[in-house]
Design a protein around this motif. Sequence first.
Motif, mmCIF file in Angstrom:
data_model
loop_
_atom_site.group_PDB
_atom_site.id
_atom_site.type_symbol
_atom_site.label_atom_id
_atom_site.label_comp_id
_atom_site.label_asym_id
_atom_site.label_seq_id
_atom_site.Cartn_x
_atom_site.Cartn_y
_atom_site.Cartn_z
ATOM 1 N N UNK A 83 0.794 -1.258 -0.044
ATOM 2 C CA UNK A 83 0.063 0.019 -0.114
ATOM 3 C C UNK A 83 0.942 1.216 -0.068
ATOM 4 N N UNK A 84 1.946 1.225 0.728
ATOM 5 C CA UNK A 84 2.831 2.396 0.745
ATOM 6 C C UNK A 84 3.533 2.520 -0.509
ATOM 7 N N UNK A 85 3.817 1.353 -1.208
ATOM 8 C CA UNK A 85 4.581 1.454 -2.363
ATOM 9 C C UNK A 85 3.672 2.076 -3.449
ATOM 10 N N UNK A 86 2.313 1.834 -3.494
ATOM 11 C CA UNK A 86 1.373 1.944 -4.357
ATOM 12 C C UNK A 86 1.052 3.468 -4.380
ATOM 13 N N UNK A 87 1.291 4.009 -3.196
ATOM 14 C CA UNK A 87 0.843 5.345 -2.602
ATOM 15 C C UNK A 87 1.912 6.067 -3.254
ATOM 16 N N UNK A 88 3.390 5.683 -3.136
ATOM 17 C CA UNK A 88 4.435 6.269 -3.800
ATOM 18 C C UNK A 88 4.483 6.487 -5.214
ATOM 19 N N UNK A 89 3.958 5.330 -5.865
ATOM 20 C CA UNK A 89 4.033 5.245 -7.103
ATOM 21 C C UNK A 89 2.983 6.253 -7.858
ATOM 22 N N UNK A 90 1.968 6.154 -6.972
ATOM 23 C CA UNK A 90 0.832 7.334 -7.570
ATOM 24 C C UNK A 90 1.210 8.592 -7.458
ATOM 25 N N UNK A 91 2.214 9.131 -6.332
ATOM 26 C CA UNK A 91 2.722 10.436 -6.155
ATOM 27 C C UNK A 91 3.752 10.598 -7.467
ATOM 28 N N UNK A 92 4.489 9.480 -7.613
ATOM 29 C CA UNK A 92 5.421 9.806 -8.765
ATOM 30 C C UNK A 92 4.708 9.915 -10.005
#
Length: 205
Positions: A83-92
């Motif tokens: 979930x954290x990685x998906x959130x970071x990917x969305x931000x990027x």
Amino acid sequence: SSGINAEWPLRPGKMEKKMEQLKKEISVLSEQKESTKSLVGGYYEKFNNEQEKTKILTQSLENSVNEVEDLRSELDRRIHQEEELQGRISDLERELEAVLLKMEEYESQENRDVENSELLMAEYNAAFQDLNSVVEVCQMRVQGQQLDISLLLGLGASPRPSNKEDLTVESQLRNIQALRSNIENIRTLLSDLYAEDIGSQCPTQ
């Protein structure tokens, strides 16, 4: 009780038969006892074995339950990381979209600047050609030559550049230097004519 009283006292022959019968019964009962004892021992041993197996299975089950709990914890941790990685990917991805948008805006502005620069250079070149024609006419007039009407009307000017290479800063700089040279020639000729006019107006002694 009357039957027993009728048999006792037994005669010696009957006594022996009775004893033999009792011995056989005792032997049978002893065998049954040993057989039962053996069966009980077997059942007890089987019970102990099954009980040991139950303990082993119970321990294995407890270990399996612990492993399942550990796997559940690890799974929860992995899900949280995902979930954290998906959130970071969305931000990027949002940052990338913003950068791409800025690049498109920059390229669009740059293209407009290039178009404006080319248009400005083309207009400048046209004005230069017109001015150069006027300078040539003035040069001819000052030198007393016959005027070229086509130059005066702008019809004999140098052809407009047809490609971008003719509109470069270097080419236009050479044109300006040539034009300034022609203007300097006109200035010299005008100065000479002015001097001649002044000389002709002065009285001779």
